[in-house]
Design a protein around this motif. Sequence first.
Motif, PDB file in Angstrom:
ATOM      1  N   VAL A  68       0.871  -1.179   0.000  1.00 32.74           N
ATOM      2  CA  VAL A  68       0.000   0.000   0.000  1.00 32.74           C
ATOM      3  C   VAL A  68       0.904   1.224   0.000  1.00 32.74           C
ATOM      4  O   VAL A  68       1.689   1.425   0.936  1.00 32.74           O
ATOM      5  CB  VAL A  68      -0.917   0.035   1.234  1.00 32.74           C
ATOM      6  CG1 VAL A  68      -1.740   1.331   1.242  1.00 32.74           C
ATOM      7  CG2 VAL A  68      -1.843  -1.176   1.260  1.00 32.74           C
ATOM      8  N   THR A  69       0.841   2.026  -1.045  1.00 37.54           N
ATOM      9  CA  THR A  69       1.588   3.279  -1.095  1.00 37.54           C
ATOM     10  C   THR A  69       0.736   4.346  -0.429  1.00 37.54           C
ATOM     11  O   THR A  69      -0.206   4.876  -1.026  1.00 37.54           O
ATOM     12  CB  THR A  69       1.921   3.669  -2.550  1.00 37.54           C
ATOM     13  OG1 THR A  69       2.746   2.667  -3.137  1.00 37.54           O
ATOM     14  CG2 THR A  69       2.634   5.013  -2.602  1.00 37.54           C
ATOM     15  N   ASP A  70       1.069   4.645   0.830  1.00 39.57           N
ATOM     16  CA  ASP A  70       0.250   5.582   1.595  1.00 39.57           C
ATOM     17  C   ASP A  70       0.945   6.910   1.837  1.00 39.57           C
ATOM     18  O   ASP A  70       0.447   7.745   2.602  1.00 39.57           O
ATOM     19  CB  ASP A  70      -0.199   4.954   2.916  1.00 39.57           C
ATOM     20  CG  ASP A  70       0.954   4.561   3.818  1.00 39.57           C
ATOM     21  OD1 ASP A  70       2.095   4.448   3.318  1.00 39.57           O
ATOM     22  OD2 ASP A  70       0.727   4.351   5.021  1.00 39.57           O
ATOM     23  N   ILE A  71       2.105   7.133   1.194  1.00 36.52           N
ATOM     24  CA  ILE A  71       2.722   8.460   1.181  1.00 36.52           C
ATOM     25  C   ILE A  71       3.316   8.658  -0.207  1.00 36.52           C
ATOM     26  O   ILE A  71       4.089   7.828  -0.691  1.00 36.52           O
ATOM     27  CB  ILE A  71       3.800   8.626   2.285  1.00 36.52           C
ATOM     28  CG1 ILE A  71       4.417  10.026   2.210  1.00 36.52           C
ATOM     29  CG2 ILE A  71       4.867   7.544   2.189  1.00 36.52           C
ATOM     30  CD1 ILE A  71       3.450  11.147   2.507  1.00 36.52           C
ATOM     31  N   ASP A  72       2.904   9.724  -0.853  1.00 31.03           N
ATOM     32  CA  ASP A  72       3.311   9.976  -2.235  1.00 31.03           C
ATOM     33  C   ASP A  72       2.882  11.393  -2.597  1.00 31.03           C
ATOM     34  O   ASP A  72       1.948  11.949  -1.993  1.00 31.03           O
ATOM     35  CB  ASP A  72       2.628   8.950  -3.158  1.00 31.03           C
ATOM     36  CG  ASP A  72       3.021   9.107  -4.611  1.00 31.03           C
ATOM     37  OD1 ASP A  72       4.112   8.636  -4.974  1.00 31.03           O
ATOM     38  OD2 ASP A  72       2.232   9.691  -5.382  1.00 31.03           O
ATOM     39  N   ASP A  73       3.554  11.977  -3.591  1.00 32.19           N
ATOM     40  CA  ASP A  73       3.199  13.330  -4.020  1.00 32.19           C
ATOM     41  C   ASP A  73       1.722  13.423  -4.397  1.00 32.19           C
ATOM     42  O   ASP A  73       1.039  14.401  -4.092  1.00 32.19           O
ATOM     43  CB  ASP A  73       4.048  13.741  -5.227  1.00 32.19           C
ATOM     44  CG  ASP A  73       5.500  13.990  -4.854  1.00 32.19           C
ATOM     45  OD1 ASP A  73       5.816  13.993  -3.654  1.00 32.19           O
ATOM     46  OD2 ASP A  73       6.322  14.167  -5.772  1.00 32.19           O
ATOM     47  N   LYS A  74       1.217  12.379  -5.087  1.00 31.03           N
ATOM     48  CA  LYS A  74      -0.181  12.415  -5.540  1.00 31.03           C
ATOM     49  C   LYS A  74      -1.144  12.470  -4.362  1.00 31.03           C
ATOM     50  O   LYS A  74      -2.185  13.123  -4.432  1.00 31.03           O
ATOM     51  CB  LYS A  74      -0.467  11.182  -6.400  1.00 31.03           C
ATOM     52  CG  LYS A  74       0.327  11.119  -7.695  1.00 31.03           C
ATOM     53  CD  LYS A  74       0.050   9.815  -8.436  1.00 31.03           C
ATOM     54  CE  LYS A  74       0.881   9.718  -9.689  1.00 31.03           C
ATOM     55  NZ  LYS A  74       0.658   8.415 -10.386  1.00 31.03           N
TER      56      LYS A  74
END
Length: 489
Positions: A68-74
Amino acid sequence: MTLRFYDTASAEVRDFVPLEPGKASVYYCGATVQGMPHVGHVRSAIVFDQLTRWLEFRGLRVTVVRNVTDIDDKILVKSEQSFREDWFTEPSARMDEEWWALAYRYEQEFESAYETLGVQRPTYEPRATGHIPEMHALIQRLIDRGHAYPALDDSGDVYFDVRSWSKYGSLTRQNIDDMQGAPDADPRGKRDPRDFALWKGYKEGEPATAKWESPWGAGRPGWHLECSAMVTKYLGPRFDIHGGGLDLRFPHHENEMAQSQAAGDEFANFWMHNGMVTYEGEKMSKSIGNTVSPAEMLELASPRVVRYYLGQAHYRSVLDYRPTSLQEAAAAVERIDGFIAKAAAKVKHDTGGPGAYAVAPQANMPVAFAAAMDDDLNIPQALGVLHETVRAGNTALAAGDLDAAKTALYSVEAMTGVLGLDSVKRPEAVQGREHAALEVLVEAQLSARAAARAAKDWAASDAIRDTLAAAGVVVEDGPDGATWSLKRD
């Protein structure tokens, strides 16, 4: 048995030999939780669920990791947009907490979609924010090996030096000089515009909670780094299969492979990518209004039908959605379920108990189905075997050949099991005492109807049938008497 899968890195179908006998390790990219799940996300999850089920059927103990990518620019951008649209307080009052709340909310939407469509939970489902120390360690290894460097503009960024790795571009077979610059950070701090960010320095105005301390300054991880750190944490420096959607091959998977191998990890033995979902031959795009979401599909059809549709094409091919697609899938599921209901009723009547037909699937899997699945997970060919078995089973029922019908039923149950169709609850399914009660009531009505027919009281017979139909019970008359099933959507 020889399992063979297409490997994107070598561009060929290769024999699959697990790195560790009796086991298989699979990592596939999960969601960047910035919004609601779209059909591409769900198709990918179903593809790798089918792969996992087949590996397990072939006797392998499978460890599956889906991140789960839960920190990202988007996520940060979407959070700010959401804040401006939904809140009327000052930004300073909410911005420090809104990004993670938004990420968690959408993560739950993904989990709900996966569960509704029968996607098995992975062995591990790590979040990026829980693995910052592993990311720091990977960055340091790359710096020590001469493949990464702190930004030249003192921004706190750290970049991967793409020209330091001679194999960069090998996954997608591109020449580095033909590539565009990586758009993930201001190029002024890079040696080469194509260098991509491993760590992004904190910038004024960003949420204070979206930063972590590091040897290179406060900041947050780059997207590509996150997956490399998480997969090796759970599967080690070398594992069997890395998967994801075709759109992730570049730059995401290219960069993952480069940084991991440059750090000294062998990384994935196979790279598997599923094709995209289009709308009447065109790429789905919100800007032109031709998108359809899983939620919209589930408003039009049952979860079994949606899973069948999204999982029916060869995983590497494009899946094209048309307005009639779900109707066609519903008809296919209806044929399968109709046969199962009729054949199970016959087997139950003959053997004296429900579930008596549920024998070991390995003993009943058609050879042609297994051969199709072994051959790069050829689902269309496997479905052809499934539907041919349904036709043969219906022919056997019509002819009164109960043994042949039983054999077909065993095979159909085995095939739907490994395709995951049995993991999606049939909308009409009723279990336990409720099923027993319903059965007693319906059988009593059918007995009364049979007596009316024997007395040639056609009006009473038709009235009973109409009453059952109004309750959603479908009655079919055959040479051995009447059978019933619940009406399907």
